[in-house]
Design a protein around this motif. Sequence first.
Motif, mmCIF file in Angstrom:
data_model
loop_
_atom_site.group_PDB
_atom_site.id
_atom_site.type_symbol
_atom_site.label_atom_id
_atom_site.label_comp_id
_atom_site.label_asym_id
_atom_site.label_seq_id
_atom_site.Cartn_x
_atom_site.Cartn_y
_atom_site.Cartn_z
ATOM 1 N N GLU A 8 0.816 -1.216 0.000
ATOM 2 C CA GLU A 8 0.000 0.000 0.000
ATOM 3 C C GLU A 8 0.848 1.264 0.000
ATOM 4 O OE1 GLU A 8 -3.296 2.163 2.893
ATOM 5 O OE2 GLU A 8 -3.037 -0.011 3.003
ATOM 6 N N ARG A 30 -10.004 -3.099 -0.929
ATOM 7 C CA ARG A 30 -9.244 -4.304 -0.598
ATOM 8 C C ARG A 30 -10.188 -5.467 -0.286
ATOM 9 N NH1 ARG A 30 -4.481 -5.194 4.004
ATOM 10 N NH2 ARG A 30 -3.673 -7.103 3.065
ATOM 11 N N GLN A 55 -12.520 0.897 -9.189
ATOM 12 C CA GLN A 55 -11.569 0.179 -8.348
ATOM 13 C C GLN A 55 -10.163 0.252 -8.932
ATOM 14 O OE1 GLN A 55 -14.037 -3.362 -8.654
ATOM 15 N NE2 GLN A 55 -14.414 -3.321 -6.454
ATOM 16 N N ASN A 59 -6.780 1.998 -7.326
ATOM 17 C CA ASN A 59 -5.589 1.198 -7.052
ATOM 18 C C ASN A 59 -4.327 1.732 -7.710
ATOM 19 O OD1 ASN A 59 -7.085 -2.147 -6.730
ATOM 20 N ND2 ASN A 59 -6.943 -0.435 -5.299
ATOM 21 N N TYR A 63 -1.908 1.389 -4.449
ATOM 22 C CA TYR A 63 -1.028 0.222 -4.390
ATOM 23 C C TYR A 63 0.103 0.372 -5.390
ATOM 24 C CZ TYR A 63 -5.089 -1.687 -1.956
ATOM 25 O OH TYR A 63 -6.133 -1.873 -1.099
#
Length: 301
Positions: A8, A30, A55, A59, A63
Amino acid sequence: EVYYPIDEIRRKFADPLLQKIYDVSVYTVRCCMHEHYEDCPWREQALYAMDSRNQMLCNYYTYKKTIYQRENLVLMSKGLREDGLLSLCFPAGVDYPIPFFSLAYIMQTYEYVKYTGDKTLLDETGETLDKIMSVFLSRIDDNRLIAQLPAPYWNFYEWAEDSANDNQLSLTEESHTPLSYDLNLNCMLVYVSTMYNEMRGKNIDVEPMKKAIKEVFYDEKRGVFKLTSLTEKTSVLGNSLAFLAGLGDEKLAEKIASGEGMIPITLSMNAFKYDALMKFGDKYNGYILDDIRKIYGKMLE
């Protein structure tokens, strides 16, 4: 509990409300990551094009690795039907393909390449992109627009008035429905065509479609675009897509921001509204952040 292993990216905000919204959002996405993205972690656990777009976008910022987005896009490409459009979910036993979501897949692929610089994805998904685009181009009528696709297609855009069209789920190929042209579908085709051209080295000319959209949907008196060829109603989503398709100016952006007289945009489609407003640099940053505080703050309460 089983969590997909992630690295992360930690972010800190001066505003404690924004920090809480951010942290809960990261945790939420997540929870929706198992063997693929899920539209919700408990009930459906299904992978959709379009739903997964939000999503994936989150991300890219939260991430460090992007292999998860890549493999979801590859998986979706394998859901190509014989008719050249994508299945509803990947995989799925019941299939009511949504034309708008097949176009969204082109957008999602473009965004992956844009955020990662990884063009190798196109080696695996390029033929799917080509087939989807060829199907839509083949369906352009003499008026330079695409009509709603007949059953078994589901002409869904968002869960809002006159945009869900869920009555179509009970129709058959023998059902007779009035010919309708939808603003959302035609603007989305124009919008993603420029992305497709860039990715695939093509030269699809969207100017005739843009002219036709203006002729059929634009209401000069109100300065906004109508939702369909059969209604006088307008929506924030439709006008946001019209703006992104290159059919709007600053006056239209102001109408999108106010939403006055329009069917409100739904939560999952807000990214299109924000994308349109962010074309003006920092002008609408405060508006967007306040909107996020209001919507997600209410959820936290």
